[in-house]
Design a protein around this motif. Structure first.
Motif, short mmCIF file in Angstrom:
data_model
loop_
_atom_site.label_atom_id
_atom_site.label_comp_id
_atom_site.label_asym_id
_atom_site.label_seq_id
_atom_site.Cartn_x
_atom_site.Cartn_y
_atom_site.Cartn_z
N ALA A 45 0.69 -1.19 0.00
CA ALA A 45 -0.03 0.07 -0.07
C ALA A 45 0.91 1.23 0.19
O ALA A 45 0.26 2.51 -0.23
CB ALA A 45 -0.79 0.01 1.23
N ALA A 46 2.12 1.11 0.05
CA ALA A 46 2.95 2.28 0.10
C ALA A 46 2.91 2.92 -1.20
O ALA A 46 3.17 2.48 -2.39
CB ALA A 46 4.35 1.91 0.27
N THR A 47 2.86 4.53 -0.95
CA THR A 47 2.99 5.31 -2.16
C THR A 47 4.40 6.01 -1.89
O THR A 47 4.65 6.27 -0.89
CB THR A 47 1.75 6.13 -2.34
N ALA A 48 4.64 6.80 -2.92
CA ALA A 48 5.98 7.48 -2.99
C ALA A 48 5.78 8.62 -3.96
O ALA A 48 5.26 8.60 -4.98
CB ALA A 48 7.27 6.49 -3.14
N THR A 49 6.76 9.52 -3.72
CA THR A 49 7.11 10.78 -4.65
C THR A 49 8.55 10.68 -4.71
O THR A 49 9.24 10.78 -3.91
CB THR A 49 6.47 12.02 -4.10
N ALA A 50 8.88 11.01 -6.20
CA ALA A 50 10.19 10.74 -6.39
C ALA A 50 10.48 12.24 -7.29
O ALA A 50 9.71 12.40 -8.04
CB ALA A 50 10.70 9.64 -7.04
N MET A 292 13.57 9.72 -3.65
CA MET A 292 12.57 9.18 -3.36
C MET A 292 12.02 9.03 -2.07
O MET A 292 13.03 9.08 -1.04
CB MET A 292 12.41 7.84 -3.74
N SER A 293 10.74 9.67 -1.54
CA SER A 293 10.40 9.49 -0.18
C SER A 293 9.27 8.79 -0.07
O SER A 293 8.28 8.95 -1.11
CB SER A 293 10.41 10.92 0.19
N VAL A 294 8.80 7.98 0.97
CA VAL A 294 7.47 7.29 1.05
C VAL A 294 6.58 8.01 1.85
O VAL A 294 6.67 8.98 2.39
CB VAL A 294 7.65 6.01 2.26
N ALA A 295 5.23 8.07 1.36
CA ALA A 295 4.25 9.19 1.68
C ALA A 295 4.12 8.95 3.17
O ALA A 295 4.06 8.10 3.67
CB ALA A 295 2.95 8.69 0.86
N VAL A 296 3.31 10.16 3.80
CA VAL A 296 3.16 10.14 5.13
C VAL A 296 2.01 9.06 5.51
O VAL A 296 1.16 8.96 4.58
CB VAL A 296 2.61 11.57 5.45
N VAL A 298 2.75 5.82 5.83
CA VAL A 298 2.96 4.68 5.45
C VAL A 298 4.26 4.32 6.18
O VAL A 298 5.37 5.03 5.75
CB VAL A 298 2.96 4.42 4.09
N ALA A 299 4.35 3.40 6.86
CA ALA A 299 5.71 3.13 7.51
C ALA A 299 6.60 2.56 6.66
O ALA A 299 6.54 1.69 5.70
CB ALA A 299 5.51 2.04 8.83
N ALA A 300 7.99 3.04 6.68
CA ALA A 300 8.89 2.75 5.81
C ALA A 300 10.05 1.76 6.41
O ALA A 300 10.56 2.25 7.56
CB ALA A 300 9.70 3.80 5.19
N PRO A 301 10.45 0.78 5.67
CA PRO A 301 11.52 -0.08 6.16
C PRO A 301 12.87 0.92 6.28
O PRO A 301 13.08 1.84 5.76
CB PRO A 301 11.81 -0.84 5.29
N SER A 302 13.75 0.53 7.30
CA SER A 302 14.79 1.66 7.64
C SER A 302 15.80 1.52 6.35
O SER A 302 15.91 0.56 5.77
CB SER A 302 15.43 0.79 8.88
N GLY A 303 16.11 2.83 6.04
CA GLY A 303 16.92 3.34 4.84
C GLY A 303 16.20 3.47 3.49
O GLY A 303 17.16 3.62 2.79
N VAL A 304 14.94 3.13 3.65
CA VAL A 304 14.39 3.52 2.31
C VAL A 304 13.73 5.04 2.03
O VAL A 304 13.99 5.63 1.06
CB VAL A 304 13.02 2.72 2.33
N ALA A 305 13.55 5.75 3.38
CA ALA A 305 12.87 6.85 2.88
C ALA A 305 13.85 7.83 2.83
O ALA A 305 15.19 8.00 3.21
CB ALA A 305 12.27 7.42 4.48
N ALA A 306 13.52 8.84 1.63
CA ALA A 306 14.51 9.82 1.17
C ALA A 306 15.78 9.11 0.69
O ALA A 306 16.64 10.06 0.41
CB ALA A 306 14.81 10.95 2.26
N ALA A 307 15.86 8.06 0.27
CA ALA A 307 16.75 7.39 -0.29
C ALA A 307 17.33 7.67 -1.69
O ALA A 307 16.24 7.75 -2.64
CB ALA A 307 17.24 5.96 0.10
N ALA A 308 18.28 7.96 -2.25
CA ALA A 308 18.49 8.05 -3.79
C ALA A 308 18.63 6.63 -4.43
O ALA A 308 19.35 5.72 -3.76
CB ALA A 308 20.01 8.77 -3.99
N LEU A 309 17.87 6.79 -5.47
CA LEU A 309 17.90 5.15 -5.88
C LEU A 309 19.04 4.76 -6.84
O LEU A 309 19.33 5.84 -7.71
CB LEU A 309 16.56 5.07 -6.48
#
Length: 309
Positions: A45-50, A292-296, A298-309
């Protein structure tokens, strides 16, 4: 999809069926059985903006390609382009924003980045060549020295940089080069006779070009009735002489030994066209990134939020 930038050139479009084929092949190569990492770690269900950001200055090519890649993976992904293809940008500029299911964006990001970085690198180096010959009548054109399977995209990138395209393929025009002339010579056929015979067989819309590498070849080739004569690896002084011999009876193309350091001197000789293989065979990928950042919510696994792909 919207664009707020004004492009200084109109590069036209990439044939849709070609773009589809490239993207399908690239996605199959990159995730033949799905994206195991994202499907294992990222909540469905996670959404993201990149944001597609520029880490160095350049000229954009491939914005519509990014859109097409994202939509090929997931039509619900929304892409907003902040920079038009053919427009210059600076380091730190945001070129596009992507919003959608996080798994889908993660699956599409590498293919999208690989293509837009490659095409923008070509557009950027092409723009440098075009700038170097400004004030002359010479046009910068590409060659068939393209990445197999990507020719249509790379030729589009050349146009984004303000350059022009040579023949698309072996099927488009007659272009007799040194190896063709060597075979004719070994067969006892003179180049003038071969050109005249070709003229009789060809339709009136087919362009005829012949490459020469010596001054003494110029007059016989032009007199035989070519549309374009290519002067290969001529010095600037010999190019001036060659242009004088042609005297407007055909277009004059210069090729061989063309670099950013030499192109202005070549253009100043009065040639009509300068073909540059380096536009495609030596252009490096531009440094762009998708952050990329995960939408507010939705819990993000460690190291995913705002990470450069």
């Amino acid at each position: 999809m919207t664009s707020t930038a004004t492009s200084p050139v109109d590069p036209g479009t990439i044939p849709p069926h070609v773009l589809r084929r490239v993207i399908e092949t690239a996605l199959e190569e990159d995730a033949p059985w799905g994206d195991v990492t994202s499907e294992t770690l990222i909540p469905a269900a996670a959404t993201a903006t990149a944001t597609l950001g520029a880490r160095e200055a350049g000229v954009l090519s491939g914005g519509p390609v990014v859109v097409a890649v994202m939509h090929a993976v997931d039509p619900t992904i929304a892409v907003s382009l902040q920079c038009a293809d053919g427009a210059a940008f600076s380091a730190g500029d945001v070129l596009a924003t992507v919003t959608g299911p996080a798994r889908s964006v993660l699956r599409a990001e590498r293919v999208a980045l690989n293509l837009v970085q490659r095409l923008s690198g070509i557009a950027t180096v092409t723009a440098r060549y075009v700038d170097a010959v400004s004030g002359t009548d010479a046009r910068i054109v590409d060659t068939r020295k393209t990445t197999p399977g990507l020719r249509a995209l790379e030729r589009y990138a050349v146009r984004c940089g303000g350059g022009h395209n040579h023949r698309t393929s072996l099927s488009d025009a007659v272009l007799a080069k040194d190896n063709h002339l060597a075979v004719l010579l070994a067969s006892g056929i003179g180049i003038g006779d071969a050109i005249r015979a070709a003229r009789e067989r060809l339709g009136h819309t087919v362009h005829l070009e012949v490459e020469v590498d010596r001054i003494d070849q110029v007059e016989p080739v032009v007199a035989a009735g070519v549309d374009t004569i290519m002067l290969d690896n001529f010095t600037p002084a010999d190019l001036v002489t060659g242009v004088g011999i042609v005297a407007g009876r055909a277009l004059v193309e210069a090729s061989g030994g063309v670099s950013l350091e030499t192109v202005a001197a070549i253009a100043a000789t009065g040639v009509d066209v300068i073909s540059v293989g380096a536009l495609t065979h030596s252009a490096r990928a531009l440094d762009l990134g998708l952050d990329m950042s995960v939408a507010v919510g939705v819990a993000a696994p460690s190291g995913v939020a705002a990470a450069a792909l």
